[in-house]
Design an enzyme around this catalytic site. Structure first.
Site, PDB file in Angstrom:
ATOM      1  N   GLN A 182      45.082 -24.401  -1.492  1.00 56.84           N
ATOM      2  CA  GLN A 182      43.905 -25.119  -1.983  1.00 56.84           C
ATOM      3  C   GLN A 182      43.448 -26.248  -1.068  1.00 56.84           C
ATOM      4  O   GLN A 182      42.259 -26.543  -1.000  1.00 56.84           O
ATOM      5  CB  GLN A 182      44.223 -25.687  -3.373  1.00 56.84           C
ATOM      6  CG  GLN A 182      43.039 -26.231  -4.124  1.00 56.84           C
ATOM      7  CD  GLN A 182      43.360 -26.348  -5.602  1.00 56.84           C
ATOM      8  OE1 GLN A 182      43.196 -25.392  -6.364  1.00 56.84           O
ATOM      9  NE2 GLN A 182      43.829 -27.505  -6.011  1.00 56.84           N
ATOM     10  N   GLU A 214      35.900 -31.345  -2.760  1.00 60.72           N
ATOM     11  CA  GLU A 214      36.518 -32.602  -2.353  1.00 60.72           C
ATOM     12  C   GLU A 214      36.067 -33.061  -0.975  1.00 60.72           C
ATOM     13  O   GLU A 214      36.686 -33.929  -0.364  1.00 60.72           O
ATOM     14  CB  GLU A 214      38.040 -32.475  -2.432  1.00 60.72           C
ATOM     15  CG  GLU A 214      38.491 -32.187  -3.862  1.00 60.72           C
ATOM     16  CD  GLU A 214      39.994 -32.108  -4.029  1.00 60.72           C
ATOM     17  OE1 GLU A 214      40.710 -32.238  -3.020  1.00 60.72           O
ATOM     18  OE2 GLU A 214      40.448 -31.919  -5.165  1.00 60.72           O
ATOM     19  N   GLU A 265      52.499 -29.857  -1.457  1.00 64.93           N
ATOM     20  CA  GLU A 265      52.308 -30.052  -2.899  1.00 64.93           C
ATOM     21  C   GLU A 265      52.285 -28.706  -3.610  1.00 64.93           C
ATOM     22  O   GLU A 265      51.674 -27.755  -3.119  1.00 64.93           O
ATOM     23  CB  GLU A 265      50.989 -30.796  -3.125  1.00 64.93           C
ATOM     24  CG  GLU A 265      50.627 -31.044  -4.569  1.00 64.93           C
ATOM     25  CD  GLU A 265      49.261 -31.691  -4.695  1.00 64.93           C
ATOM     26  OE1 GLU A 265      48.589 -31.457  -5.715  1.00 64.93           O
ATOM     27  OE2 GLU A 265      48.851 -32.424  -3.765  1.00 64.93           O
ATOM     28  N   ASP A 283      52.729 -31.560  -8.720  1.00 67.42           N
ATOM     29  CA  ASP A 283      51.472 -31.906  -9.394  1.00 67.42           C
ATOM     30  C   ASP A 283      51.415 -31.159 -10.724  1.00 67.42           C
ATOM     31  O   ASP A 283      51.760 -31.713 -11.762  1.00 67.42           O
ATOM     32  CB  ASP A 283      50.286 -31.559  -8.498  1.00 67.42           C
ATOM     33  CG  ASP A 283      48.938 -31.738  -9.187  1.00 67.42           C
ATOM     34  OD1 ASP A 283      48.888 -32.430 -10.227  1.00 67.42           O
ATOM     35  OD2 ASP A 283      47.928 -31.193  -8.704  1.00 67.42           O
ATOM     36  N   LYS A 298      48.106 -38.455 -11.382  1.00 65.74           N
ATOM     37  CA  LYS A 298      46.707 -38.288 -11.784  1.00 65.74           C
ATOM     38  C   LYS A 298      46.543 -38.897 -13.175  1.00 65.74           C
ATOM     39  O   LYS A 298      47.129 -38.403 -14.141  1.00 65.74           O
ATOM     40  CB  LYS A 298      46.332 -36.803 -11.813  1.00 65.74           C
ATOM     41  CG  LYS A 298      46.290 -36.139 -10.441  1.00 65.74           C
ATOM     42  CD  LYS A 298      45.987 -34.660 -10.572  1.00 65.74           C
ATOM     43  CE  LYS A 298      45.791 -33.991  -9.211  1.00 65.74           C
ATOM     44  NZ  LYS A 298      45.618 -32.520  -9.341  1.00 65.74           N
ATOM     45  N   ARG A 316      40.820 -36.321  -8.723  1.00 62.94           N
ATOM     46  CA  ARG A 316      40.658 -34.951  -9.181  1.00 62.94           C
ATOM     47  C   ARG A 316      39.481 -34.345  -8.428  1.00 62.94           C
ATOM     48  O   ARG A 316      38.696 -35.048  -7.798  1.00 62.94           O
ATOM     49  CB  ARG A 316      40.380 -34.879 -10.692  1.00 62.94           C
ATOM     50  CG  ARG A 316      41.452 -35.436 -11.594  1.00 62.94           C
ATOM     51  CD  ARG A 316      42.842 -34.855 -11.362  1.00 62.94           C
ATOM     52  NE  ARG A 316      42.997 -33.434 -11.533  1.00 62.94           N
ATOM     53  CZ  ARG A 316      43.545 -32.836 -12.595  1.00 62.94           C
ATOM     54  NH1 ARG A 316      43.958 -33.557 -13.621  1.00 62.94           N
ATOM     55  NH2 ARG A 316      43.701 -31.526 -12.628  1.00 62.94           N
ATOM     56  N   SER A 317      39.341 -33.028  -8.514  1.00 62.12           N
ATOM     57  CA  SER A 317      38.244 -32.385  -7.786  1.00 62.12           C
ATOM     58  C   SER A 317      36.885 -32.744  -8.383  1.00 62.12           C
ATOM     59  O   SER A 317      35.876 -32.797  -7.675  1.00 62.12           O
ATOM     60  CB  SER A 317      38.431 -30.870  -7.759  1.00 62.12           C
ATOM     61  OG  SER A 317      38.602 -30.368  -9.063  1.00 62.12           O
ATOM     62  N   LYS A 373      45.758 -39.742  -2.309  1.00 64.28           N
ATOM     63  CA  LYS A 373      45.081 -38.480  -2.001  1.00 64.28           C
ATOM     64  C   LYS A 373      43.726 -38.529  -2.686  1.00 64.28           C
ATOM     65  O   LYS A 373      43.639 -38.479  -3.914  1.00 64.28           O
ATOM     66  CB  LYS A 373      45.932 -37.320  -2.522  1.00 64.28           C
ATOM     67  CG  LYS A 373      45.307 -35.954  -2.337  1.00 64.28           C
ATOM     68  CD  LYS A 373      46.254 -34.903  -2.898  1.00 64.28           C
ATOM     69  CE  LYS A 373      45.466 -33.701  -3.367  1.00 64.28           C
ATOM     70  NZ  LYS A 373      46.320 -32.670  -3.957  1.00 64.28           N
TER      71      LYS A 373
END
Length: 435
Positions: free
Chosen positions: A163, A205, A292, A319, A344, A373-374, A395
């Protein structure tokens, strides 16, 4: 004077054009705080519930009017009268009011919006920066950024299973310089992609989503961009990280990692053991420092085997595996699975629980990576959280799209405010790896 007098939520849009919540909290003194809630595309099955309306005639079923109503007519009544500085009591009151293990009644999005707004209102009341309010006066560590410059998987239409492909300026002398390094690599990469006739449109992102020939092609192109920008690919310069998001292509019935889901016919289908072998092969070949979700969120045996194999050499971040939840993290620590947790705020739903997860990780020698988050907004709270907790890593996307840049710009402000006290650890942020 610091008593909460009003709480108000409204529906706004996130970076994908989907509805989310914005919450405002007011106090007797006039102090004010506002919080906006992010949303994920690839979500762990154990995450707290993001309450959506489900009315297909409005925002394709993704409306958040139920969550807005829960803030305005349920949560507000419960917390008006609280001292805005009592974050834990307010968060605990909302958790109790919801009464479910996954915040499914009121919605984690409703609860989180209030939690963030309360913290911001308290900082405003005390006339201190949010990072100082949350972390005290020993907050000084600027995070090493993980910059997602290639988007694959569920974040783009690119035919790559992984991803995210990230760059980390571990050799930079400061956050400001690290950000510059990343931006220069981003532009060098764009130039290389154009020269190859590849698409330079960006994904959710802010990273590019070109049609690479495979994972190795993506990594080698990033290394080419690092060197074209004048930097070294390695410990003295810029290193590479992956978010495999393996749960997105794990076939639960066959118990295999099925790369054909994203990469098409002829792509690899790997067992857990073969997935670990493949990740080790990539680590041996390239300057990779963090991976990740290298294994599926429920593949505990795979996670333990991966950690035993690579846990001293590479940061292994959970995650979907941990979902910012201390119950899952405690099990991971006990069983020796992963060595880092992704943080998150909307996976768990309150700032109190977020900070508890970071504290547990640090006490166990795990690193903590504060993450976006996206589906994001202009809210920059996670930048303050990263500094408040001295987490050392953040991140928050690529070097484009205002929803990503908002966090980087806030970190630049914080570094300026801290002045000579500011510390950028770079490679030393990965304190649990053997150098």
């Amino acid at each position: 004077m610091s008593i909460i007098t009003d709480v108000y939520a409204r529906e706004v849009l996130d970076s994908r054009g989907n509805p989310t919540l914005e919450v405002e909290v007011y106090t007797e003194s006039g102090a004010f705080g506002r919080g906006m809630v992010p949303s994920g595309a690839s979500t762990g099955e154990h995450e707290a519930v993001e309450l959506r309306d489900g009315d297909k005639s409005r925002y394709l079923g993704l409306g958040t009017q139920k969550a807005v109503d829960n803030v305005n007519n349920v949560i507000a009544d419960a917390i008006i009268g609280f001292d805005v500085r009592d974050q834990q009591a307010i968060d605990r009151a909302m958790i109790a009011l919801d009464g479910t293990p996954n915040k499914g009644k009121l919605g984690a999005n409703a609860i989180l919006g209030v939690s963030i707004a309360v913290a911001r209102a308290a900082a405003d009341y005390l006339e201190v920066p949010l990072y100082t309010y949350l972390g005290g006066f020993n907050t000084k560590v600027l995070p090493t950024p993980m910059m997602n410059i290639i988007n694959g998987g569920s974040h783009s239409d690119a035919p790559i299973a992984f991803q995210e492909f990230m760059i980390l300026p571990v050799g930079a002398p400061s956050f400001k310089e690290g950000l510059r390094w990343g931006a220069e690599v981003f532009h060098a990469l764009k130039k290389i992609l154009k020269a190859r006739g590849l698409v330079t449109a960006v994904g959710d992102e802010g990273g590019f989503a070109p049609k690479f020939e495979g994972t190795e092609d993506g990594v080698e192109t990033i290394i080419e961009a690092i060197e074209a920008a004048g930097y070294e690919a390695g410990e003295n310069g810029i290193m590479i990280g992956f978010d495999c998001a393996s749960s997105e292509f794990y076939d639960k019935e066959r118990k295999v990692y099925d790369y054909t889901k994203f990469e098409g016919e002829g792509a690899a289908v790997r067992t857990s053991a073969e997935q670990i072998d493949y990740l080790e092969e990539l680590v041996n070949k390239y300057p990779i420092i963090t991976i990740e979700d290298g294994m599926d969120e429920n593949d505990w045996d795979g996670w333990k085997a991966l950690t035993e194999r690579l846990g001293k050499r590479v940061q292994l971040v959970g995650d979907d595996f941990f979902v910012t939840n201390t119950d899952y993290l405690a099990r991971g620590i006990k069983e020796g699975a992963a060595n880092s947790i992704l943080i998150k705020v909307n996976q768990i739903g309150t700032l109190t629980e977020t900070f508890e997860a970071i504290e547990m990780a640090k006490e166990a020698g795990y690193t903590a990576v504060v993450s976006h988050r996206s589906g994001e907004t202009e809210d920059s709270t996670i930048a303050d959280i990263a500094v408040a907790t001295n987490a050392g890593q953040i991140k928050t996307g690529s070097l484009s799209r205002t929803d990503r840049i908002a966090k980087y710009n806030q970190l630049l402000r914080i570094e300026d405010q801290l002045g000579e006290v500011a510390v950028y650890k770079g490679l030393n942020s990965f304190y649990n790896l053997k150098k």
